[in-house]
Write a protein that holds these residues in place. Structure first.
Motif, mmCIF file in Angstrom:
data_model
loop_
_atom_site.group_PDB
_atom_site.id
_atom_site.type_symbol
_atom_site.label_atom_id
_atom_site.label_comp_id
_atom_site.label_asym_id
_atom_site.label_seq_id
_atom_site.Cartn_x
_atom_site.Cartn_y
_atom_site.Cartn_z
ATOM 1 N N UNK A 143 0.830 -1.210 0.000
ATOM 2 C CA UNK A 143 0.000 0.000 0.000
ATOM 3 C C UNK A 143 0.863 1.259 0.000
ATOM 4 N N UNK A 144 0.472 2.222 0.845
ATOM 5 C CA UNK A 144 1.171 3.516 0.839
ATOM 6 C C UNK A 144 2.661 3.379 1.159
ATOM 7 N N UNK A 145 2.977 2.435 2.023
ATOM 8 C CA UNK A 145 4.395 2.219 2.352
ATOM 9 C C UNK A 145 5.167 1.841 1.073
ATOM 10 N N UNK A 146 4.534 1.048 0.230
ATOM 11 C CA UNK A 146 5.153 0.670 -1.047
ATOM 12 C C UNK A 146 5.358 1.880 -1.948
ATOM 13 N N UNK A 147 4.394 2.780 -1.921
ATOM 14 C CA UNK A 147 4.524 3.996 -2.747
ATOM 15 C C UNK A 147 5.692 4.851 -2.254
ATOM 16 N N UNK A 165 -2.952 1.495 -10.000
ATOM 17 C CA UNK A 165 -4.070 2.044 -9.210
ATOM 18 C C UNK A 165 -5.216 1.051 -9.358
ATOM 19 N N UNK A 166 -5.641 0.489 -8.235
ATOM 20 C CA UNK A 166 -6.649 -0.572 -8.306
ATOM 21 C C UNK A 166 -8.075 -0.069 -8.186
ATOM 22 N N UNK A 167 -8.232 1.117 -7.557
ATOM 23 C CA UNK A 167 -9.595 1.609 -7.355
ATOM 24 C C UNK A 167 -9.584 3.129 -7.247
ATOM 25 N N UNK A 168 -10.797 3.696 -7.283
ATOM 26 C CA UNK A 168 -10.914 5.157 -7.229
ATOM 27 C C UNK A 168 -10.503 5.691 -5.853
ATOM 28 N N UNK A 169 -10.731 4.896 -4.813
ATOM 29 C CA UNK A 169 -10.426 5.352 -3.444
ATOM 30 C C UNK A 169 -8.948 5.668 -3.265
ATOM 31 N N UNK A 170 -8.092 4.852 -3.869
ATOM 32 C CA UNK A 170 -6.649 5.052 -3.657
ATOM 33 C C UNK A 170 -5.983 5.727 -4.864
ATOM 34 N N UNK A 171 -6.793 6.158 -5.815
ATOM 35 C CA UNK A 171 -6.206 6.706 -7.050
ATOM 36 C C UNK A 171 -5.392 7.970 -6.773
ATOM 37 N N UNK A 172 -5.949 8.865 -5.939
ATOM 38 C CA UNK A 172 -5.244 10.134 -5.649
ATOM 39 C C UNK A 172 -3.851 9.856 -5.094
ATOM 40 N N UNK A 173 -3.825 8.901 -4.167
ATOM 41 C CA UNK A 173 -2.560 8.552 -3.515
ATOM 42 C C UNK A 173 -1.560 8.025 -4.552
ATOM 43 N N UNK A 174 -2.018 7.110 -5.380
ATOM 44 C CA UNK A 174 -1.132 6.535 -6.398
ATOM 45 C C UNK A 174 -0.671 7.639 -7.358
ATOM 46 N N UNK A 181 0.658 5.576 -14.354
ATOM 47 C CA UNK A 181 -0.301 4.844 -13.529
ATOM 48 C C UNK A 181 -0.824 3.646 -14.314
ATOM 49 N N UNK A 182 -0.631 2.469 -13.730
ATOM 50 C CA UNK A 182 -1.095 1.252 -14.407
ATOM 51 C C UNK A 182 -2.544 0.947 -14.056
ATOM 52 N N UNK A 183 -3.314 0.626 -15.103
ATOM 53 C CA UNK A 183 -4.631 0.019 -14.880
ATOM 54 C C UNK A 183 -4.470 -1.430 -15.313
ATOM 55 N N UNK A 184 -4.682 -2.337 -14.395
ATOM 56 C CA UNK A 184 -4.370 -3.740 -14.626
ATOM 57 C C UNK A 184 -5.411 -4.437 -15.484
ATOM 58 N N UNK A 185 -5.031 -5.634 -15.931
ATOM 59 C CA UNK A 185 -5.889 -6.421 -16.820
ATOM 60 C C UNK A 185 -7.284 -6.623 -16.225
ATOM 61 N N UNK A 186 -7.330 -6.877 -14.914
ATOM 62 C CA UNK A 186 -8.621 -7.155 -14.271
ATOM 63 C C UNK A 186 -9.513 -5.928 -14.196
ATOM 64 N N UNK A 199 -9.103 11.862 -15.757
ATOM 65 C CA UNK A 199 -8.898 13.159 -15.094
ATOM 66 C C UNK A 199 -7.476 13.288 -14.554
ATOM 67 N N UNK A 200 -6.692 12.234 -14.674
ATOM 68 C CA UNK A 200 -5.363 12.242 -14.058
ATOM 69 C C UNK A 200 -4.424 13.171 -14.813
ATOM 70 N N UNK A 201 -3.449 13.670 -14.074
ATOM 71 C CA UNK A 201 -2.433 14.516 -14.691
ATOM 72 C C UNK A 201 -1.159 13.719 -14.963
ATOM 73 N N UNK A 202 -1.301 12.419 -14.961
ATOM 74 C CA UNK A 202 -0.171 11.527 -15.247
ATOM 75 C C UNK A 202 -0.595 10.591 -16.376
ATOM 76 N N UNK A 203 0.379 10.085 -17.165
ATOM 77 C CA UNK A 203 0.014 9.117 -18.204
ATOM 78 C C UNK A 203 -0.473 7.791 -17.605
ATOM 79 N N UNK A 204 -1.216 7.061 -18.421
ATOM 80 C CA UNK A 204 -1.835 5.806 -17.975
ATOM 81 C C UNK A 204 -1.290 4.648 -18.810
ATOM 82 N N UNK A 205 -0.946 3.559 -18.119
ATOM 83 C CA UNK A 205 -0.577 2.306 -18.789
ATOM 84 C C UNK A 205 -1.792 1.395 -18.706
ATOM 85 N N UNK A 206 -2.445 1.183 -19.843
ATOM 86 C CA UNK A 206 -3.699 0.418 -19.849
ATOM 87 C C UNK A 206 -3.444 -0.986 -20.364
ATOM 88 N N UNK A 207 -3.503 -1.950 -19.441
ATOM 89 C CA UNK A 207 -3.278 -3.335 -19.843
ATOM 90 C C UNK A 207 -4.536 -3.921 -20.477
#
Ligand code: PEP
Ligand code: MN
Length: 338
Positions: A143-147, A165-174, A181-186, A199-207
């Motif tokens: 989690x945040x410690x990993x970031x 980023x797995x969900x909207x709740x933790x997206x800001x943090x990521x 920012x990776x959006x995973x296959x699932x 809405x992100x100000x960072x590029x997205x890696x869309x799997x």
């Protein structure tokens, strides 16, 4: 529909076309190109009447768009997009290698692997802090410690970092910590997450989803562009098939199709496709030849102790060999492959 402006059309002419499109109740999206501006017509339910725009000053042509996706399509934008990941280009003309562990497990683990991958020639570091695991009993990430550990990697090794980023709740943090920012296959069709990514100000890696068609994948990318984020890198990571000699089946034909259909950069993840380390280097060589614009590869200095995906992680010396091979192949193929 795409309204193609004359070369050197005045800004006022572009504005007038935008206004005419909006007056019809459609959305207008100017797309600057190398030579001329085009304006995409969005939110039309049915066919758009070209004659509405063909007579306007500065308009060269009005082209019907045949694909369901628009902003991501080559019909809308002919030139390849090169995405800038905190100074590292990903896209046409480049072969960008991303390396790192599946999960961030500790500071020592991350810094050790980062030193190896940097030395080998990786330009971006990968590492999951929030992990989507099949079993709730498996390691879920720090989690945040990993970031925070990723922030140290970035600082010590001057390497941009990609993390999921797995969900909207933790997206800001990521978003605070990630360069990409990776959006995973699932989550490829998690539409709330895609809207947040737009809405992100960072590029997205869309799997690519493990059972997604190319149309579904490109439509997922369309969500991100439509919402206002033009910086999307696609990642082919294998799809599920009847085969069990590998974890998934790497669909390299998807790379060729996506390159034809879309201007977005596309990279390959041979690690999650293979699931076994001995297939990772051969698949990487093939990916470079297609050609993909880069690779994202899992690396671990002690894969037998890894908390996730150890079986597919390359040892540092294997990763170094992969980088050398890929670099020579890239040079050999050179311009002919583009
Ligand atoms: C990962 O990158 O570690 C990962 C979970 O990838 P995917 O979403 O492709 O399975
Ligand atoms: Mn993994």
């Amino acid at each position: 529909m795409l309204i193609v402006m004359e070369k050197g059309a005045a800004a006022a002419e572009v504005d007038a076309v935008v206004a005419a499109i909006e007056a019809r109740g459609y959305g207008a999206r100017p797309i600057p190109g190398g030579e001329r501006v085009s304006i995409g017509v969005l939110y039309n339910d049915g066919p758009v009447d070209a004659s509405l725009f063909l007579g306007l000053a500065g308009v060269k042509d009005a082209v019907a768009i045949t694909r369901p996706y628009k902003l991501v399509s080559r019909e809308f934008k002919a030139e390849d997009t090169v995405v800038n990941v905190s100074g590292v280009p990903v896209g046409n003309g480049f072969m960008t290698i991303i390396g790192g562990p599946c999960s961030i497990e500790s500071e020592t683990q991350a810094l050790t692997i980062a030193r190896h991958v940097k030395q080998a020639g990786a330009l971006i570091f990968r590492g999951g802090a929030f992990k989507p695991r099949t079993s709730p009993y498996s390691f879920q990430g720090l989690g945040e410690e990993g970031l925070k550990i990723l922030a140290k990697v970035k600082e010590q090794f001057d390497l941009p970092v990609v993390t999921e980023a797995m969900d909207c709740e933790t997206f800001d943090l990521v978003e605070t910590y990630a360069d990409l920012i990776q959006i995973g296959a699932r989550n490829m069709q998690n539409f709330s997450l895609l809207k947040r990514a737009s809405q992100a100000h960072k590029p997205i890696l869309l799997k690519r989803g493990m059972a997604a068609t190319i149309d579904e994948w490109l439509m997922a990318a369309e969500y991100i562009l439509e919402g206002g984020n033009p910086d999307v890198i696609l990642c082919e990571r294998g799809v599920r098939t009847f085969a069990h000699h590998s974890r998934n089946t790497l669909d390299l034909s998807a790379v060729a199709v996506v390159r034809k259909e879309s201007h977005l950069p596309i990279i390959v993840d041979p690690s999650h496709a293979a699931g076994k380390r001995d297939q990772v280097i051969p698949l990487s060589r093939a990916a470079v030849a297609v050609p993909a614009h880069g690779l994202i590869v899992e690396v671990h200095h002690e894969p037998e102790k890894a908390l996730s995906d150890g079986a597919q992680a390359l040892y540092p010396d294997q990763f170094e060999s992969l980088c050398r091979q890929v670099q020579s192949l890239f040079e050999l193929l050179g311009r002919q492959s583009e």
